[in-house]
Design an enzyme around this catalytic site. Structure first.
Site, PDB file in Angstrom:
ATOM      1  N   GLU A 163       0.784  -1.221   0.000  1.00  0.00           N
ATOM      2  CA  GLU A 163       0.000   0.000   0.000  1.00  0.00           C
ATOM      3  C   GLU A 163       0.825   1.285   0.000  1.00  0.00           C
ATOM      4  OE1 GLU A 163      -3.233   0.018   2.772  1.00  0.00           O
ATOM      5  OE2 GLU A 163      -4.136  -1.770   1.904  1.00  0.00           O
ATOM      6  N   GLU A 350      -4.998  -8.931   0.851  1.00  0.00           N
ATOM      7  CA  GLU A 350      -5.703  -8.563   2.082  1.00  0.00           C
ATOM      8  C   GLU A 350      -7.176  -8.372   1.797  1.00  0.00           C
ATOM      9  OE1 GLU A 350      -4.521  -5.109   4.371  1.00  0.00           O
ATOM     10  OE2 GLU A 350      -2.417  -5.602   4.105  1.00  0.00           O
TER      11      GLU A 350
END
Ligand code: NOJ
Length: 446
Positions: A163, A350
């Site tokens: 991220e 995720e």
């Protein structure tokens, strides 16, 4: 009805969120160790110094995963534990810790998926400017080389970064995450570019050292969704459009996978005084084996009177404890958009849900809403998997842990973790997920 044969079923964690052992041996500090110490930044002053004490209890944790039938474990390496100053000397203790963990996973038959960088940037390098420093891509490349060399006997899947939308966007632009900077776009855009250069260099280095391995990234991915079926193209365009921040997937994936920034990003860069060179773009262009996506929710869009409109959720839409809308459609449209644009296999690195919950008087955690969430999201993913190559799913996260600025207050785990006693207690959902894995997904339809 099942997912593809060999579908990867796993759980994910990150070093700062679980390891603890912040001041152990010769470990260097990182920006979260230092940044979280300032009052007012983290919910009720929580810190990750002890985390889930995974640094000391990793054997117990691997055993737990084995009992829960987990087949793959995505974890990250704490850069400053391995290389205390970020570059140069390797810590013997850091090396020992990760190699022992990998050995333990091997014995348990759990496949490691190693994320090189999940936000805990070495403080020594931060003091030299961190990602703002033009040397930073090289520092990352060197670090990746150390990891590839050390881990190659064990690791077949590397995730370069987790991220960047957050550690650059929240970390350097809006200031809510370490290193808690609020810098103007003109300074942050080159930092984002340095991250991409680092990835491009690292990808080539890892392949040169470790040979036949699979490499990807893990993007924060909150797609826009079509409110009506005819809004499909609109939602897709909105998903990849430049919103003049660091959150969109095209900013990160286009340079790596197509070797160029999209035109709207280039125009934004230009307005902020940045023009990437052709030489840099050639170094960034990479051969990734999969696109890793971290998805929790998204936003519906439609057209009203010819103009784009974001749809305000009806009050009946379920909200998680982080106030994210439960929108299973993200797992259907999200992978389709990515596959249509990049043509690569997709792995959900995720996905998960935070719930307000606690251990009942009888010692159990009956998290039926998490089971329901998993059913809804995985059913949508299963639908997508009929139309796009979806190869894996990692639930976020193994046990409740340090949720960044929210401290330990947000609980995503399949396993309950008590920060006082350090005790781990599987929740009802952990046993549900075990069945999902055993049946290669069929359990979600029961
Ligand atoms: C994104 C991050 O990668 C992870 O560190 C975080 O805890 C989860 N999603 C939940 O917010």
């Amino acid at each position: 009805m099942a997912f593809i044969k060999n579908f990867t079923w796993g759980v994910a964690t990150a070093s700062y969120q679980i390891e603890g052992g912040a001041f152990e041996a010769d470990k260097g500090l990182n920006v979260w160790d230092v940044g979280s110490a300032t009052a007012g930044r983290i919910f009720e002053g929580h810190k990750g110094d002890v985390g889930c004490d995974h640094y000391h209890r990793f054997r117990e944790d691997v055993k737990l995963m084995k009992e829960l039938g987990i087949r793959a474990y995505r974890f990250s390496v704490n850069w400053a534990r391995l290389i205390p100053d970020g570059t140069g000397k390797i810590s013997e203790d850091g090396k020992r810790f990760y190699l022992e963990l990998l050995e333990e996973l091997k014995k348990a038959g759990i496949e490691p998926w190693v994320t090189l960088f999940h936000w805990d940037y070495p403080y020594a390098l931060y003091l030299k400017g961190g990602w703002l420093n033009p040397e930073s891509p090289k520092w990352f490349e060197n670090y990746a080389a150390v990891c590839a060399e050390l881990f190659k006997p064990y690791v077949k899947h590397f995730i370069l970064i987790n991220e960047p939308e957050c550690f650059i966007g929240l970390g350097h632009f809006t200031g809510g995450h370490a290193p808690f900077l609020k810098r103007p776009a003109g300074e942050v855009i080159p930092a984002a570019h340095h991250v991409l250069l680092g990835c491009g260099l690292a990808e080539k280095k890892i392949r040169a050292i470790a040979g036949d391995v699979k490499i990807g990234t893990a993007q924060a991915y909150w797609p826009f969704l079509p409110y009506r079926e005819e809004d499909y193209e609109l939602a897709k365009t909105e998903t990849f459009r430049c919103h003049e921040d660091f959150g969109g997937p095209a900013l990160w994936l286009d340079p790596l996978l197509k070797g160029e920034y999209p035109a709207d990003y280039l125009a934004w860069f230009e307005r902020n005084g940045f023009r990437p060179s052709a030489e840099d773009m050639a170094l960034i262009a990479s051969k990734l084996d999969f696109v890793g996506l971290n998805t929790y929710s998204g936003n519906y869009v439609t057209k009203e009177n010819g103009a784009l409109k974001e749809v305000v959720p009806s009050p009946s839409v379920p909200k998680t404890d982080t106030r994210w809308n439960v929108y299973p459609d993200v797992m259907y449209y999200g992978p389709k958009f990515i596959f249509e644009r990049y043509g690569l296999p997709i792995v959900y690195t995720e996905d998960g849900v935070a719930l307000s919950e606690w251990k009942d008087l009888d010692g159990r955690i009956n998290d039926d809403s998490r089971i329901d969430f998993l059913k809804r999201y995985l059913r949508a993913l299963h639908r997508a998997a009929q139309e796009a190559p979806v190869e894996g799913y990692f639930y976020w996260t193994l046990y409740d842990n340090f949720e960044w600025a929210e401290g330990f207050s947000k609980k995503f785990g399949l396993v309950h973790f008590d920060p006082d006693s350090l005790e781990r207690t599987p929740k009802k959902s952990a046993y549900f997920y075990k069945k999902v894995i055993e049946t290669n997904g069929e359990e979600i339809f029961r």
